[in-house]
Design a protein around this motif. Structure first.
Motif, PDB file in Angstrom:
ATOM      1  N   GLN A 263       0.907  -1.016  -0.156  1.00 57.38           N
ATOM      2  CA  GLN A 263      -0.117  -0.120  -0.419  1.00 57.38           C
ATOM      3  C   GLN A 263       0.892   1.195  -0.222  1.00 57.38           C
ATOM      4  N   VAL A 264       0.803   2.269  -0.685  1.00 55.79           N
ATOM      5  CA  VAL A 264       1.016   3.511  -0.709  1.00 55.79           C
ATOM      6  C   VAL A 264       0.212   4.608  -0.837  1.00 55.79           C
ATOM      7  N   PHE A 265       1.026   5.590   0.539  1.00 62.91           N
ATOM      8  CA  PHE A 265       0.710   6.828   0.765  1.00 62.91           C
ATOM      9  C   PHE A 265       1.421   7.862   0.737  1.00 62.91           C
ATOM     10  N   LYS A 266       0.815   9.146   0.266  1.00 60.59           N
ATOM     11  CA  LYS A 266       0.810   9.907  -0.219  1.00 60.59           C
ATOM     12  C   LYS A 266       2.662  11.175   1.417  1.00 60.59           C
ATOM     13  N   CYS A 267       3.028  12.020   1.401  1.00 57.83           N
ATOM     14  CA  CYS A 267       3.832  12.734   2.296  1.00 57.83           C
ATOM     15  C   CYS A 267       4.534  14.115   1.441  1.00 57.83           C
ATOM     16  N   HIS A 268       5.358  13.864   2.515  1.00 61.95           N
ATOM     17  CA  HIS A 268       5.922  15.423   2.239  1.00 61.95           C
ATOM     18  C   HIS A 268       7.581  15.090   2.103  1.00 61.95           C
ATOM     19  N   LYS A 269       8.543  16.135   1.380  1.00 62.66           N
ATOM     20  CA  LYS A 269       9.572  15.678   1.693  1.00 62.66           C
ATOM     21  C   LYS A 269      10.389  16.952   2.654  1.00 62.66           C
TER      22      LYS A 269
ATOM     23  N   PRO B  47      -3.323  10.582   6.066  1.00 60.37           N
ATOM     24  CA  PRO B  47      -4.198  10.011   7.616  1.00 60.37           C
ATOM     25  C   PRO B  47      -4.201   8.600   7.733  1.00 60.37           C
ATOM     26  N   ALA B  48      -4.887   8.212   6.559  1.00 64.84           N
ATOM     27  CA  ALA B  48      -4.695   6.630   6.311  1.00 64.84           C
ATOM     28  C   ALA B  48      -4.010   5.340   6.708  1.00 64.84           C
ATOM     29  N   PHE B  49      -2.200   6.112   6.177  1.00 64.66           N
ATOM     30  CA  PHE B  49      -1.672   5.373   6.603  1.00 64.66           C
ATOM     31  C   PHE B  49      -1.012   4.839   8.500  1.00 64.66           C
TER      32      PHE B  49
END
Length: 135
Positions: free
Chosen positions: A4-10, A111-113
């Motif tokens: 499962q892949v989740f977006k984030c901010h570098k 938030p799903a992460f």
């Protein structure tokens, strides 16, 4: 199971794969034993657990800049620093320390992460492409 892949901010570039360890409490790196990366802060939800070479997910740092940077430096001297960091609130001292010690760091995670990931899951933290994958 599919990954499962989740977006984030570098915040700090890098890509690392490791097991994850989760903390609900803010972390003061000065209260982590350099010899094995174990949290020694009494009453901390990570007390007795090691973060050495793991991806550390936690709310934020605490303590002065000196104890934060020195705490991470002591862990690095023993090669027991976190492999990567996932933070909810990236404060300046934490970000600066991660940059200096070249530890990949992200924030603003989907938030799903947090609803999906479990202690010990093997994950890829890809700050370059702003993705976290549970493998």
């Amino acid at each position: 199971m599919m990954s499962q892949v989740f977006k984030c901010h570098k915040i700090v570039e890098g890509c690392v794969e490791a097991d994850i360890t989760l903390s609900k409490d803010d972390i003061m790196f000065y209260l982590i034993r350099p010899e094995d990366g174990v949290m020694i802060e009494t009453g901390h939800d990570m007390e007795g657990r090691s973060m050495a070479k793991k991806i550390l997910a936690f709310p934020s740092g605490k303590g002065s800049s000196v104890v934060q940077a020195d705490g991470l430096f002591q862990l690095m001297k023993k090669d027991n620093q976190p492999a990567g960091m996932i933070v909810e609130r990236a404060e300046t001292v934490l970000v600066t320390s991660a940059i200096i010690f070249e530890i990949p760091m992200v924030d603003k995670v989907d938030p799903a992460f947090y609803e999906t990931v479990q202690e010990g899951d093997h994950i890829r933290l890809d700050a370059v492409n702003e993705e976290i994958t549970i493998l």
